[in-house]
Design an enzyme around this catalytic site. Structure first.
Site, mmCIF file in Angstrom:
data_model
loop_
_atom_site.group_PDB
_atom_site.id
_atom_site.type_symbol
_atom_site.label_atom_id
_atom_site.label_comp_id
_atom_site.label_asym_id
_atom_site.label_seq_id
_atom_site.Cartn_x
_atom_site.Cartn_y
_atom_site.Cartn_z
ATOM 1 N N THR A 274 -26.169 -8.040 12.016
ATOM 2 C CA THR A 274 -27.183 -7.574 11.023
ATOM 3 C C THR A 274 -26.357 -7.159 9.823
ATOM 4 O O THR A 274 -25.587 -6.208 9.842
ATOM 5 C CB THR A 274 -28.286 -6.716 11.490
ATOM 6 O OG1 THR A 274 -28.949 -7.142 12.650
ATOM 7 C CG2 THR A 274 -29.335 -6.315 10.373
ATOM 8 N N ASN B 172 0.918 -1.095 -0.079
ATOM 9 C CA ASN B 172 -0.022 -0.034 -0.145
ATOM 10 C C ASN B 172 0.803 1.183 0.111
ATOM 11 O O ASN B 172 0.415 2.448 -0.363
ATOM 12 C CB ASN B 172 -0.994 -0.134 1.182
ATOM 13 C CG ASN B 172 -0.347 -0.157 2.555
ATOM 14 O OD1 ASN B 172 0.356 -1.189 2.678
ATOM 15 N ND2 ASN B 172 -0.467 0.629 3.535
ATOM 16 N N CYS C 49 -3.315 4.882 7.593
ATOM 17 C CA CYS C 49 -3.633 4.475 8.818
ATOM 18 C C CYS C 49 -2.729 4.868 9.806
ATOM 19 O O CYS C 49 -2.900 5.043 10.998
ATOM 20 C CB CYS C 49 -3.787 2.845 8.823
ATOM 21 S SG CYS C 49 -4.960 2.427 7.835
ATOM 22 N N GLN D 285 -5.172 -3.562 -1.633
ATOM 23 C CA GLN D 285 -4.460 -2.363 -2.712
ATOM 24 C C GLN D 285 -4.549 -2.839 -3.973
ATOM 25 O O GLN D 285 -4.331 -2.041 -5.021
ATOM 26 C CB GLN D 285 -3.080 -2.097 -2.359
ATOM 27 C CG GLN D 285 -3.266 -1.066 -1.207
ATOM 28 C CD GLN D 285 -3.832 0.298 -1.657
ATOM 29 O OE1 GLN D 285 -3.926 0.787 -2.722
ATOM 30 N NE2 GLN D 285 -4.263 0.928 -0.455
#
Length: 380
Positions: A236, A149, A323, A178
């Site tokens: 869910t 990345n 990140c 990526q």
């Protein structure tokens, strides 16, 4: 504005946003409910799963919906470790993985697993023999990313998969986040057991992803609850997210067929022009790289200073991966590639999408050149 930070996130396609809104408004039933609204939602979910399976060339039953790349990576790695911990406690990864893989391995180390981190060469590539040499009697998992990345290096996934075929007790996980839509990956033929993707890297919405789990492979769930996703991922289901992700993947793979030469041309232009500028060191390999990532250092400046200066002129790029860019940490990928700490601190990543043009690339180069000159004048 020139947006060259597509590896951090891409702008969602308008059709993707429309489909998300439509499904959220009109088909809002819980797919586990037995009434008509629930059945409609369940049918849309099944359709999205089938489309994604076809696009990735895997069986729809192998497609498990998650909240994105981080969850998919954690589910693959920790799910394998928990499932097979009685078989063995040794796991293998590389020195240049995404934080969501690195940190998951670190956590398992604290739980008593043994970790081997395989080094990379100066282009950021692992050696297959290093991985094979690291295998021992109790190895249960090898996790290697497809496209790095930060610098765009493509790992030899096909060859690693072929080698691991000889080890029936070892699962092979690939972080394809990526690479998807930019570099083809044959999940079945490369003998990949677990494969992670994330929608917001291909013009889908954040919070949606997939873990492909090869048929016959069992891993432990990380969430306990209502047994959705064939008991592997309770919670869910995000039906609108799944439907819009299928659409984003389809549109991106269409662009891959028609615009791959265009994005490659833009990357080649940028690499060539940047190389000609003074005090610039290119980190992206010249061969065997993904077509959308350009990583370089401008000597003498900290990466974040340069990023902000470029932003003022309308060019959006980043330092390391999104990140970790806020932490101001030096890129572990560049350090693993034997780049000096000083040069690594100056690293900039530009990442393209199929929407980017040569005209934008040309403007970007002149902005980079002007900015470097201005900053040098200020410093002297």
């Amino acid at each position: 504005m020139i947006y060259f930070d597509n590896s951090a996130t891409t702008k969602p396609f308008p059709e993707v946003v429309d489909s998300f809104v439509k499904v959220s408004s009109e088909f809002f039933g819980n797919p586990s409910s037995i009434h008509r609204l629930g059945v409609e939602a369940e049918s849309l979910l099944a359709q999205a799963r089938k489309q994604i399976g076809e696009l990735l060339q895997v069986n729809p039953r192998e497609v498990y919906f998650t909240s994105g790349g981080t969850e998919s990576n954690n589910l693959a790695i920790k799910g394998t470790a928990l499932m097979y911990r009685n078989r063995g406690k040794h796991i293998i990864t590389s020195a240049v993985e995404h934080a969501s893989v690195r940190e998951a391995f670190q956590q398992l180390k604290e739980l008593g697993f043994r970790i081997t981190v395989v080094p990379v060469d100066t282009e950021g590539r692992v050696s297959i023999s290093d991985i094979e040499d690291a295998i021992c009697h109790d190895t249960i998992l090898v996790s290697i990313m497809h496209v790095n990345n930060e610098v765009g290096t493509i790992q030899p996934i096909k060859e690693i998969g072929n080698m691991l075929k000889g080890y029936s007790k070892i699962l092979f996980h690939v972080d394809y986040v990526q690479g998807v839509g930019k570099v083809a990956l044959d999940i079945q033929r490369y003998h990949i057991d677990l494969c992670s993707i994330s929608a917001h890297k291909f013009h889908g919405l954040k919070g949606t992803g997939v873990l492909v789990v090869r048929e016959g492979v069992q891993i432990s769930p990380l969430f306990s609850g209502g047994n959705q996703e064939w008991k592997l991922r309770s919670g869910t289901e995000n039906v609108a997210g799944a439907v819009s992700m299928a659409k984003a993947l389809r549109l991106t793979l269409q662009s891959y067929k028609t615009k791959l030469s265009q994005i490659s041309e833009v990357q080649s232009y940028l690499l060539k022009e940047l190389q000609a500028l003074e005090d610039i060191v290119i980190h992206t390999p010249s061969k065997g790289q993904a077509p959308h990532i350009i990583n370089f250092s401008v000597k003498g400046f900290r990466g974040e200073v340069f990023v902000h200066a470029l932003e003022e002129k309308g060019l959006i790029v980043s330092t390391t991966s999104a990140c970790s860019s806020k932490k101001k940490a030096i890129s572990h990928t560049l350090l693993a590639m034997n780049v000096s700490k000083e040069v690594a601190e100056s690293a900039i990543r530009m990442s393209l999408s199929y929407e980017n043009t040569l005209e934008e690339a040309s403007k970007a180069v002149s902005i980079i050149q002007t900015t470097a000159t201005e900053l040098r004048e200020v410093m002297h």
